[in-house]
Motif scaffolding. Sequence first.
Motif, PDB file in Angstrom:
ATOM      1  N   ASP A 341      -5.686 -28.930 -34.075  1.00  0.00           N
ATOM      2  CA  ASP A 341      -6.996 -29.113 -33.544  1.00  0.00           C
ATOM      3  C   ASP A 341      -7.613 -30.402 -33.663  1.00  0.00           C
ATOM      4  N   GLY A 342      -6.639 -31.462 -34.244  1.00  0.00           N
ATOM      5  CA  GLY A 342      -7.274 -32.890 -34.343  1.00  0.00           C
ATOM      6  C   GLY A 342      -7.945 -33.403 -35.499  1.00  0.00           C
ATOM      7  N   ARG A 343      -8.121 -32.481 -36.359  1.00  0.00           N
ATOM      8  CA  ARG A 343      -8.948 -32.799 -37.628  1.00  0.00           C
ATOM      9  C   ARG A 343      -8.136 -33.277 -38.617  1.00  0.00           C
ATOM     10  N   ALA A 344      -8.679 -34.087 -39.623  1.00  0.00           N
ATOM     11  CA  ALA A 344      -7.979 -34.737 -40.661  1.00  0.00           C
ATOM     12  C   ALA A 344      -7.614 -33.416 -41.826  1.00  0.00           C
ATOM     13  N   ASP A 345      -6.055 -33.223 -41.779  1.00  0.00           N
ATOM     14  CA  ASP A 345      -5.535 -32.400 -42.866  1.00  0.00           C
ATOM     15  C   ASP A 345      -5.828 -32.829 -44.242  1.00  0.00           C
ATOM     16  N   LYS A 346      -6.786 -32.372 -44.883  1.00  0.00           N
ATOM     17  CA  LYS A 346      -7.140 -33.157 -46.181  1.00  0.00           C
ATOM     18  C   LYS A 346      -6.158 -32.454 -47.196  1.00  0.00           C
ATOM     19  N   ALA A 347      -5.504 -31.155 -46.946  1.00  0.00           N
ATOM     20  CA  ALA A 347      -4.494 -30.699 -48.020  1.00  0.00           C
ATOM     21  C   ALA A 347      -3.407 -31.437 -47.745  1.00  0.00           C
ATOM     22  N   LEU A 348      -3.026 -31.588 -46.758  1.00  0.00           N
ATOM     23  CA  LEU A 348      -1.539 -32.523 -46.369  1.00  0.00           C
ATOM     24  C   LEU A 348      -1.840 -33.777 -46.879  1.00  0.00           C
ATOM     25  N   LEU A 349      -3.083 -34.413 -46.725  1.00  0.00           N
ATOM     26  CA  LEU A 349      -3.186 -35.789 -47.377  1.00  0.00           C
ATOM     27  C   LEU A 349      -3.287 -35.811 -48.704  1.00  0.00           C
ATOM     28  N   ARG A 350      -3.518 -34.827 -49.502  1.00  0.00           N
ATOM     29  CA  ARG A 350      -3.816 -34.654 -50.989  1.00  0.00           C
ATOM     30  C   ARG A 350      -2.160 -34.740 -51.394  1.00  0.00           C
ATOM     31  N   GLN A 351      -1.425 -33.986 -50.575  1.00  0.00           N
ATOM     32  CA  GLN A 351      -0.109 -33.577 -51.053  1.00  0.00           C
ATOM     33  C   GLN A 351       0.741 -34.923 -50.957  1.00  0.00           C
ATOM     34  N   MET A 352       0.570 -35.556 -49.710  1.00  0.00           N
ATOM     35  CA  MET A 352       1.119 -37.130 -49.593  1.00  0.00           C
ATOM     36  C   MET A 352       0.762 -38.174 -50.589  1.00  0.00           C
ATOM     37  N   GLU A 353      -0.429 -38.011 -50.923  1.00  0.00           N
ATOM     38  CA  GLU A 353      -0.898 -38.978 -52.062  1.00  0.00           C
ATOM     39  C   GLU A 353      -0.199 -38.860 -53.244  1.00  0.00           C
ATOM     40  N   GLY A 354      -0.004 -37.587 -53.550  1.00  0.00           N
ATOM     41  CA  GLY A 354       0.882 -37.321 -54.965  1.00  0.00           C
ATOM     42  C   GLY A 354       2.164 -37.695 -54.732  1.00  0.00           C
ATOM     43  N   ILE A 355       2.848 -37.484 -53.729  1.00  0.00           N
ATOM     44  CA  ILE A 355       4.219 -37.831 -53.350  1.00  0.00           C
ATOM     45  C   ILE A 355       4.170 -39.356 -53.365  1.00  0.00           C
ATOM     46  N   TYR A 356       3.441 -40.063 -52.804  1.00  0.00           N
ATOM     47  CA  TYR A 356       3.514 -41.620 -52.643  1.00  0.00           C
ATOM     48  C   TYR A 356       3.062 -42.066 -53.754  1.00  0.00           C
TER      49      TYR A 356
END
Length: 408
Positions: A341-356
């Motif tokens: 729906d075009g909103r920021a995916d906060k759960a995905l962002l937290r997951q990506m931050e951990g991976i990065y």
Amino acid sequence: MKCEHCTRKECNKKTKTEDQENASVGVPSLAQDHAEKCDPSQHKVLAVSVCPQSLPYFAAKFRLSVTDASRRLCGFLKSLGVHYVFDTTIAADFSILESQKEFVRRYQQHSEEEPALPMLTSACPGWVRYAERVLGHPVTPHLCTAKSPQQIMGSLVKDYFARQQNLSPDKIFHVIVAPCYDKKLEALREDFPTAPHGFRSADCVLTSGEIAQIMEQSDLTVKDAAVDTVFGGLKEEEVRRHDGASSDGYLAHVFRHAAKQLFDEDVGEVTYRTLRNKDFQEVTLEKNGEVLLRFAAAYGFRNIQNVVLKLKKGRFPYHFVEVLACAGGCLNGRGQAQTEDGRADKALLRQMEGIYADIPVRPPESSAHVQELYQEWLDGADSPRAQEALHTKYQGPGLPALSRDIKW
């Protein structure tokens, strides 16, 4: 038979079996027919460069390690007919190193009469576009003149790599895979001579989300592949990043370099202090109660507005600011960190931050490849050729916008 430079489906579908069947009934082979009809001189060599902040997205999306995600992405792109897949980390190395040198020079030249500070980073195309189109003077003179990793990667691919492969730059079609849509705007800039002979440094930009959508809709059988390098036969297996929580880490690298060069201070871990919000942080170097360096990271439009307001009023306490248009940094680019729906995916962002965060950090100074390129490609780190290839100038308001530009 497959023409190695041809990406057209009708060329790639030729097989030895078909040739043998045709030969048995006296029909000229499809390979011969292809040689007659297909002119390799008209073909493009397809090269794709992937931003390091895109890899955590693919790793999270497909539940892979970041190294496996890189190999899967590379294999998929090559299954589509891409000839070379590069990692833009080496271009970010150049951009950071040039930013470090420029900050030290600005610090030494700064005076009340001719202020050279603060220095504002210029790697984020959304921020640079806003600074040019809306803010102009007095903001644009403070933009770092080092080109962005995307621009430098374009020069590496269409100048250095092209010459290594004995190719004309116009025979290479260069695609960037990036986390945000603003990279598309950067590729459209007519005023940036980032590639030699007037050719664009990037011919196309696709976001990570757009690539993932293509991957999900494809029924191709994909074989993992190693990422290529601009040096030709070398392969780089291990993914590396710079010292930034969600970006290329200009603040941390420039801070350490400035502390050593200006004050002979060795800084290990950089300590961030959160101020107004999590997207506005400060780093200081202090000695005997005196603040020697004061750096800040300002992410998102709200924080950018506060920075600009203080700068215009002449009450600016910082020597250096890492500015990014996206709140949350590059990992939160709208080209990869959105829900349906075009909103920021906060759960995905937290997951990506951990991976990065788990990707090993490689300081740009430690790259032997970069030092080799400075000498072999640019005739030295301080040469006129290096200045031309790695630095740029900025527009101001009032200049005509491109026909495909947007209104701010």
